[in-house]
Design a protein around this motif. Structure first.
Motif, mmCIF file in Angstrom:
data_model
loop_
_atom_site.group_PDB
_atom_site.id
_atom_site.type_symbol
_atom_site.label_atom_id
_atom_site.label_comp_id
_atom_site.label_asym_id
_atom_site.label_seq_id
_atom_site.Cartn_x
_atom_site.Cartn_y
_atom_site.Cartn_z
ATOM 1 N N SER A 1 0.731 -1.227 -0.148
ATOM 2 C CA SER A 1 0.026 0.010 0.059
ATOM 3 C C SER A 1 0.917 1.158 -0.114
ATOM 4 C CB SER A 1 -0.905 -0.033 1.368
ATOM 5 O OG SER A 1 -1.461 1.432 1.371
ATOM 6 N N SER A 2 0.740 2.022 -0.918
ATOM 7 C CA SER A 2 1.304 3.372 -0.921
ATOM 8 C C SER A 2 0.970 4.407 0.090
ATOM 9 C CB SER A 2 1.079 4.024 -2.316
ATOM 10 O OG SER A 2 -0.013 4.456 -2.808
ATOM 11 N N SER A 3 -0.197 4.126 0.534
ATOM 12 C CA SER A 3 -0.827 4.884 1.609
ATOM 13 C C SER A 3 -0.130 4.696 2.924
ATOM 14 C CB SER A 3 -2.363 4.801 1.760
ATOM 15 O OG SER A 3 -2.881 5.407 2.666
ATOM 16 N N ALA A 4 0.207 3.318 2.959
ATOM 17 C CA ALA A 4 1.012 2.808 4.292
ATOM 18 C C ALA A 4 2.101 3.253 4.307
ATOM 19 C CB ALA A 4 0.973 1.249 4.392
ATOM 20 N N LEU A 5 2.829 3.568 3.027
ATOM 21 C CA LEU A 5 4.231 4.293 3.181
ATOM 22 C C LEU A 5 4.369 5.629 3.349
ATOM 23 C CD1 LEU A 5 5.484 2.099 0.104
ATOM 24 C CD2 LEU A 5 6.072 1.832 2.432
ATOM 25 N N GLY A 6 2.955 6.359 3.638
ATOM 26 C CA GLY A 6 2.939 7.650 3.751
ATOM 27 C C GLY A 6 2.675 8.523 2.656
ATOM 28 N N PHE A 7 2.036 7.916 1.443
ATOM 29 C CA PHE A 7 1.542 8.403 0.232
ATOM 30 C C PHE A 7 0.169 8.034 -0.144
ATOM 31 C CE2 PHE A 7 6.322 7.410 -0.031
ATOM 32 C CZ PHE A 7 6.700 8.900 -0.040
ATOM 33 N N PRO A 8 -0.707 8.777 0.644
ATOM 34 C CA PRO A 8 -2.134 8.560 0.359
ATOM 35 C C PRO A 8 -2.907 9.054 -0.755
ATOM 36 C CG PRO A 8 -1.872 10.373 2.056
ATOM 37 C CD PRO A 8 -0.439 9.733 1.473
ATOM 38 N N ILE A 9 -1.982 10.077 -1.575
ATOM 39 C CA ILE A 9 -2.781 10.713 -2.495
ATOM 40 C C ILE A 9 -2.359 10.002 -3.731
ATOM 41 C CG2 ILE A 9 -3.091 12.838 -3.860
ATOM 42 C CD1 ILE A 9 -4.305 13.029 -1.166
ATOM 43 N N GLU A 10 -3.228 9.600 -4.557
ATOM 44 C CA GLU A 10 -3.150 8.911 -5.926
ATOM 45 C C GLU A 10 -3.697 9.702 -7.083
ATOM 46 O OE1 GLU A 10 -3.145 4.635 -6.175
ATOM 47 O OE2 GLU A 10 -2.209 4.330 -4.382
ATOM 48 N N ALA A 11 -2.956 9.624 -8.178
ATOM 49 C CA ALA A 11 -3.642 10.570 -9.395
ATOM 50 C C ALA A 11 -3.169 9.635 -10.598
ATOM 51 C CB ALA A 11 -3.038 11.900 -9.208
ATOM 52 N N PHE A 12 -3.979 9.955 -11.565
ATOM 53 C CA PHE A 12 -3.442 9.573 -13.143
ATOM 54 C C PHE A 12 -3.097 10.784 -13.784
ATOM 55 C CE2 PHE A 12 -5.763 5.779 -11.689
ATOM 56 C CZ PHE A 12 -5.024 4.737 -12.379
ATOM 57 N N ILE A 13 -1.883 10.644 -14.432
ATOM 58 C CA ILE A 13 -1.488 11.937 -15.131
ATOM 59 C C ILE A 13 -1.365 11.520 -16.489
ATOM 60 C CG2 ILE A 13 0.341 13.717 -15.474
ATOM 61 C CD1 ILE A 13 0.744 13.369 -12.547
ATOM 62 N N SER A 14 -2.282 12.212 -17.388
ATOM 63 C CA SER A 14 -2.326 11.863 -18.814
ATOM 64 C C SER A 14 -1.184 12.937 -19.418
ATOM 65 C CB SER A 14 -3.753 12.240 -19.503
ATOM 66 O OG SER A 14 -4.660 11.418 -18.986
ATOM 67 N N VAL A 15 -0.281 12.097 -20.098
ATOM 68 C CA VAL A 15 0.853 13.029 -20.753
ATOM 69 C C VAL A 15 0.799 12.963 -22.026
ATOM 70 C CG1 VAL A 15 3.292 13.158 -20.528
ATOM 71 C CG2 VAL A 15 2.067 12.150 -18.543
ATOM 72 N N ILE A 16 0.967 14.134 -22.709
ATOM 73 C CA ILE A 16 1.088 14.440 -24.147
ATOM 74 C C ILE A 16 2.666 14.538 -24.512
ATOM 75 C CG2 ILE A 16 0.377 15.612 -26.122
ATOM 76 C CD1 ILE A 16 -2.148 15.621 -23.990
ATOM 77 N N VAL A 17 3.228 13.987 -25.387
ATOM 78 C CA VAL A 17 4.612 14.245 -25.586
ATOM 79 C C VAL A 17 4.765 14.372 -27.280
ATOM 80 C CG1 VAL A 17 5.186 12.927 -23.727
ATOM 81 C CG2 VAL A 17 4.973 11.685 -25.931
#
Length: 157
Positions: free
Chosen positions: A58-74
């Motif tokens: 769990s990323s939350s258990a590691l202290g990173f509770p905010i998750e997001a998807f980032i759409s990237v155009i390159v």
């Protein structure tokens, strides 16, 4: 990769149900010899059936509770170099190349919204990244799963 037969699918279903099962336990459960199970698992591994042996943490258990998807155009010509640069961003936990208007879909885990803002800015600062769009994860409605696919594959044999 060769097609999976009925025994392979049964073995995968047993592993899915109990990922920590030993070869001996799998052999007993499936009514196969230990050598047969071991040989099939080695073949499945060589064929790329197993994606990872890493535990899902769990990323939350590691202290990173905010998750997001980032759409990237390159810029397409820069995609290989951009991918290398993205791999250096520790907040990126997963990334996929896509067809369509969005080139990459990146999943990130952050401490808070300011950390997310800063992470997005670091992605945007990579030469060749033209634009990003961030969508905050509000909750997981269906966890990663393959059991329904295995059942469908077994029915189609």
């Amino acid at each position: 990769m060769s097609a999976l037969d009925h025994v392979d699918l049964e073995l995968l279903a047993a592993l899915s149900a109990d990922p920590r099962a030993t070869v001996v336990a799998l052999a007993e459960r499936l009514g196969l010899s230990r050598n047969t199970v071991q040989a099939r698992m080695a073949r499945l591994e060589r064929s790329g059936v197993f994606l990872s042996y890493e535990r899902a943490i769990s990323s939350s258990a590691l202290g990173f509770p905010i998750e997001a998807f980032i759409s990237v155009i390159v810029r397409q010509a820069d995609l290989p170099r951009i991918t290398v640069e993205l791999a250096k961003v520790p907040e990126i936990v997963h990334a996929h190349g896509l067809s369509g208007q969005v080139d990459l879909l990146v999943r990130v885990a952050c401490r808070d919204t300011q950390h997310l803002f800063d992470t997005d800015a670091r992605i945007l600062a990579i030469e060749g990244v033209e634009r990003t769009e961030t969508s905050l994860v509000m909750g997981e409605v269906i966890s990663h799963r393959v059991a329904p696919l295995m059942e469908l594959a077994r029915r189609q044999q």
